[in-house]
Motif scaffolding. Structure first.
Motif, PDB file in Angstrom:
ATOM      1  N   UNK A  35       0.855  -1.302   0.113  1.00  0.00           N
ATOM      2  CA  UNK A  35       0.208   0.122  -0.006  1.00  0.00           C
ATOM      3  C   UNK A  35       0.823   1.624   0.082  1.00  0.00           C
ATOM      4  N   UNK A  43      -4.362   4.029   3.362  1.00  0.00           N
ATOM      5  CA  UNK A  43      -3.361   3.753   2.245  1.00  0.00           C
ATOM      6  C   UNK A  43      -4.273   3.252   0.989  1.00  0.00           C
ATOM      7  N   UNK A  57      -3.294  -3.386  -8.991  1.00  0.00           N
ATOM      8  CA  UNK A  57      -4.046  -2.074  -9.087  1.00  0.00           C
ATOM      9  C   UNK A  57      -4.490  -1.791 -11.045  1.00  0.00           C
ATOM     10  N   UNK A  98      -9.939 -17.102   3.605  1.00  0.00           N
ATOM     11  CA  UNK A  98     -11.646 -16.527   3.195  1.00  0.00           C
ATOM     12  C   UNK A  98     -11.616 -15.950   2.285  1.00  0.00           C
ATOM     13  N   UNK A  99     -10.296 -15.172   2.000  1.00  0.00           N
ATOM     14  CA  UNK A  99     -10.708 -13.537   1.110  1.00  0.00           C
ATOM     15  C   UNK A  99     -11.078 -12.801   1.893  1.00  0.00           C
ATOM     16  N   UNK A 100     -11.009 -12.556   3.300  1.00  0.00           N
ATOM     17  CA  UNK A 100     -12.159 -11.466   4.203  1.00  0.00           C
ATOM     18  C   UNK A 100     -11.199 -11.585   5.689  1.00  0.00           C
ATOM     19  N   UNK A 101      -9.897 -11.867   5.175  1.00  0.00           N
ATOM     20  CA  UNK A 101      -8.773 -12.612   6.502  1.00  0.00           C
ATOM     21  C   UNK A 101      -8.188 -11.358   6.635  1.00  0.00           C
ATOM     22  N   UNK A 102      -8.074 -11.634   8.282  1.00  0.00           N
ATOM     23  CA  UNK A 102      -7.756  -9.687   8.649  1.00  0.00           C
ATOM     24  C   UNK A 102      -6.227  -9.998   8.044  1.00  0.00           C
ATOM     25  N   UNK A 103      -6.011  -8.761   7.296  1.00  0.00           N
ATOM     26  CA  UNK A 103      -4.908  -8.282   7.151  1.00  0.00           C
ATOM     27  C   UNK A 103      -4.026  -7.422   8.088  1.00  0.00           C
ATOM     28  N   UNK A 104      -2.536  -8.138   8.243  1.00  0.00           N
ATOM     29  CA  UNK A 104      -1.470  -7.388   9.351  1.00  0.00           C
ATOM     30  C   UNK A 104      -0.617  -6.455   8.592  1.00  0.00           C
ATOM     31  N   UNK A 105      -0.084  -5.247   9.218  1.00  0.00           N
ATOM     32  CA  UNK A 105       0.252  -4.204   8.734  1.00  0.00           C
ATOM     33  C   UNK A 105       1.678  -4.267   9.059  1.00  0.00           C
ATOM     34  N   UNK A 106       2.897  -4.089   8.836  1.00  0.00           N
ATOM     35  CA  UNK A 106       4.162  -3.508   8.951  1.00  0.00           C
ATOM     36  C   UNK A 106       4.410  -2.652   9.513  1.00  0.00           C
TER      37      UNK A 106
END
Lengths: 114, 109
Positions: A35, A43, A57, A98-106
């Motif tokens: 991002x 973001x 994208x 699942x496609x709707x999983x939590x995204x964890x950021x650095x």
């Protein structure tokens, strides 16, 4: 305990000089995202990898490229940085189950273009 | 077009003064809604995921709720360390996370 690691934390480059940002993860997640976040803005997704499948994208400039040599690492290459590319670059991961999983950021890499 | 709008843009609170942040969304089929906290110069830190209307999640002084059109993040008796930007993000049918611009919360001692 670091799960998503970004290096360097701060990067200064010159106008037009190529730069590479690095992201690694210890979560063994299938999906990795890049991002761009400018000051006081949300973001903006540039691209993501699902395993080795690259998804760009539509409005991501050609100046931005990415590589994922293995599950753990992903790189963002900016071929010819312009002043408008100065921003925080965030890497994120998700399991991809699942496609709707939590995204964890650095923690992000702050890019300055002189 | 998928859209996520957060309000207010900024919120200044006195320590102990409870308040709520709003996240309204217009997306094609909500798969999930996330709340993140972001401190200056850092990456977003995951707080909650909500998947269906009526769902609630709590963590310390924070409570997130979800309806069919919006989500609220309630901050109960905030402390100065709760000062941060709070981001919400929705995942629609195409699974592309759509972020709001955030609410910047400042809690004064």
């Amino acid at each position: 305990d670091a799960m998503v690691i970004q290096n360097p934390r701060y990067q200064v480059t010159q106008f037009g000089k190529p730069v590479t940002l690095s992201c690694s993860q210890t979560l063994n997640h299938n999906v990795m995202y890049w991002y761009q976040q400018k000051s006081s803005q949300a973001p903006k997704l540039l691209f993501h990898y699902y395993d080795k499948d690259f998804n760009n994208e539509a409005d991501t400039p050609d100046n931005f490229q990415s590589r994922r040599p293995n599950t753990s690492f992903c790189f963002l290459d900016i071929r010819s940085p312009g002043l408008g590319d100065a921003a925080m670059y965030l890497c994120a991961t998700s399991s991809g189950g699942t496609g709707a999983d939590t995204q964890y950021f650095g923690p992000g890499t702050r890019l300055t273009v002189l | 077009e998928d859209q996520v709008t957060q309000s207010p843009e900024a919120l200044r609170l006195q320590e102990g003064e409870s308040s709520s942040l709003n996240c309204s969304y217009t997306v094609s089929g909500l798969r999930g809604l996330f709340w993140y906290r972001q401190d200056p110069g850092k990456g977003p830190e995951f707080l909650f995921t909500l998947y269906s209307a009526g769902e609630e999640k709590e963590k310390e002084r924070l409570k997130a709720t979800l309806t069919k059109k919006e989500s609220f993040l309630h901050i109960t008796a905030p402390k100065p360390e709760d000062s941060a930007t709070y981001l919400c993000a929705a995942i629609p049918n195409d699974y592309k996370l759509s972020f709001g611009a955030g609410t910047t919360v400042t809690v004064r001692a």
